[in-house]
Write a protein that holds these residues in place. Structure first.
Motif, PDB file in Angstrom:
ATOM      1  N   UNK A 155       0.819  -1.215   0.000  1.00 37.19           N
ATOM      2  CA  UNK A 155       0.000   0.000   0.000  1.00 37.19           C
ATOM      3  C   UNK A 155       0.851   1.262   0.000  1.00 37.19           C
ATOM      4  N   UNK A 156       2.048   1.184   0.571  1.00 41.49           N
ATOM      5  CA  UNK A 156       2.918   2.369   0.607  1.00 41.49           C
ATOM      6  C   UNK A 156       4.078   2.251  -0.377  1.00 41.49           C
ATOM      7  N   UNK A 157       4.108   1.162  -1.154  1.00 42.05           N
ATOM      8  CA  UNK A 157       5.129   1.022  -2.193  1.00 42.05           C
ATOM      9  C   UNK A 157       6.541   0.840  -1.656  1.00 42.05           C
ATOM     10  N   UNK A 158       6.662   0.180  -0.508  1.00 39.45           N
ATOM     11  CA  UNK A 158       7.982  -0.099   0.067  1.00 39.45           C
ATOM     12  C   UNK A 158       8.232  -1.605  -0.033  1.00 39.45           C
ATOM     13  N   UNK A 159       9.434  -1.988  -0.460  1.00 35.39           N
ATOM     14  CA  UNK A 159       9.757  -3.413  -0.549  1.00 35.39           C
ATOM     15  C   UNK A 159       9.783  -4.010   0.861  1.00 35.39           C
ATOM     16  N   UNK A 160       9.180  -5.196   1.060  1.00 31.75           N
ATOM     17  CA  UNK A 160       9.127  -5.773   2.414  1.00 31.75           C
ATOM     18  C   UNK A 160      10.473  -5.806   3.150  1.00 31.75           C
ATOM     19  N   UNK A 161      11.599  -6.143   2.501  1.00 37.37           N
ATOM     20  CA  UNK A 161      12.844  -6.160   3.285  1.00 37.37           C
ATOM     21  C   UNK A 161      13.258  -4.784   3.813  1.00 37.37           C
ATOM     22  N   UNK A 162      12.645  -3.721   3.289  1.00 36.74           N
ATOM     23  CA  UNK A 162      12.932  -2.371   3.791  1.00 36.74           C
ATOM     24  C   UNK A 162      11.924  -1.926   4.850  1.00 36.74           C
ATOM     25  N   UNK A 163      11.109  -2.889   5.321  1.00 34.29           N
ATOM     26  CA  UNK A 163      10.108  -2.574   6.353  1.00 34.29           C
ATOM     27  C   UNK A 163      10.523  -3.187   7.690  1.00 34.29           C
ATOM     28  N   UNK A 164      10.154  -2.518   8.762  1.00 31.87           N
ATOM     29  CA  UNK A 164      10.291  -3.049  10.117  1.00 31.87           C
ATOM     30  C   UNK A 164       8.887  -3.308  10.652  1.00 31.87           C
ATOM     31  N   UNK A 165       8.629  -4.532  11.100  1.00 29.83           N
ATOM     32  CA  UNK A 165       7.346  -4.862  11.721  1.00 29.83           C
ATOM     33  C   UNK A 165       7.500  -4.870  13.234  1.00 29.83           C
ATOM     34  N   UNK A 166       6.498  -4.359  13.927  1.00 32.19           N
ATOM     35  CA  UNK A 166       6.568  -4.258  15.390  1.00 32.19           C
ATOM     36  C   UNK A 166       5.362  -4.972  15.988  1.00 32.19           C
ATOM     37  N   UNK A 167       5.606  -5.958  16.837  1.00 41.06           N
ATOM     38  CA  UNK A 167       4.580  -6.899  17.295  1.00 41.06           C
ATOM     39  C   UNK A 167       4.782  -7.332  18.740  1.00 41.06           C
ATOM     40  N   UNK A 168       3.683  -7.592  19.433  1.00 40.00           N
ATOM     41  CA  UNK A 168       3.750  -8.174  20.778  1.00 40.00           C
ATOM     42  C   UNK A 168       3.340  -9.645  20.786  1.00 40.00           C
ATOM     43  N   UNK A 169       2.996 -10.207  19.624  1.00 43.77           N
ATOM     44  CA  UNK A 169       2.494 -11.582  19.607  1.00 43.77           C
ATOM     45  C   UNK A 169       3.403 -12.510  18.812  1.00 43.77           C
TER      46      UNK A 169
END
Ligand code: BG6
Ligand code: MG
Length: 214
Positions: A155-169
């Motif tokens: 949706x934001x046109x960023x390649x997944x390896x350039x993303x940081x995911x933040x999760x508690x689960x």
């Protein structure tokens, strides 16, 4: 370099993980099904019907209609829990974490399994801080499948390896890795062993700690 961040909501930005637990506990108690905080860990990040399926297990007598009614009842209890929520229910540091990502020019996305996420964002007063809020109803498979994180990146046109995911689960960390993103876990020491890095709370988030961050 880092191009975007995909935030989970419940248990990362606000304490709704407790509210979900209390509502599920109420449901389990009403059915005489044992349920405690340890069992709840497996539900974190899992969508509403998936969570109900985990609580019911293979007990007979729960057809689709009854499941729908039970899930609706749980959601009414959950909505009671968050009825009085406002900006003061953001975890300390949550707004600052979002602001630091925005100030660095990163794409800021929400990848929450919750159908209640838009309501909660409005109550917390942070809906304008996201470039995109993924609609969990629009993705085929819930966490631990990667779909919602992949949808956020696309949706934001960023390649997944350039993303940081933040999760508690745990389900969320699995989903982030399945999407080929780095996973920042939020939780006490020893929790979320698969996360690439673990911090106790969002108050400990420092953007400069993430490789290539602006
Ligand atoms: C996740 C929570 O964010 O959303 C789960 O971690 C919850 O506990 C799930 O079951 C679905 O939420 P909702 O609001 O759609 O019932
Ligand atoms: Mg969560």
């Amino acid at each position: 370099p880092l191009g975007g961040v995909a935030f989970d909501l419940d248990g990362v930005l606000t304490d709704t993980a407790r509210a979900h637990f209390r509502a599920w506990k109420r449901l389990a108690d009403s059915l005489g099904i044992p349920f405690d905080e340890a069992a709840n860990e497996a539900l974190k990040g899992v969508d509403r019907m998936g969570s109900l399926a985990l609580i019911l297990g293979d007990r007979p007598g729960f057809d689709a209609e009854r499941r729908g009614a039970l899930a609706a009842g749980k959601n009414r209890w959950y909505l009671e829990e968050i009825d009085s929520f406002g900006p003061s229910d953001l975890f300390p540091g949550a707004r600052e974490a979002l602001e630091s990502c925005r100030a660095a020019g990163l794409a800021v996305t929400l990848a929450s399994a919750s159908r209640n996420a838009p309501l909660l964002l409005r109550k917390l007063g942070i809906e304008a801080m996201f470039d995109i809020v993924v609609d969990p109803a629009a993705v085929a498979n819930g966490k631990p499948a990667p779909d919602i994180f992949l949808a956020a990146a696309a949706a934001v046109g960023v390649a997944p390896p350039a993303m940081l995911g933040i999760e508690d689960s745990a389900a969320g960390v699995t989903a982030i890795h399945a999407a080929d993103m780095a996973a920042l876990g939020i939780g006490p020491p020893g929790s979320l062993p698969d996360a690439d890095r673990l911090i106790p709370s969002i108050a400990d988030f420092r953007l400069a700690d993430y490789a290539g961050a602006a």
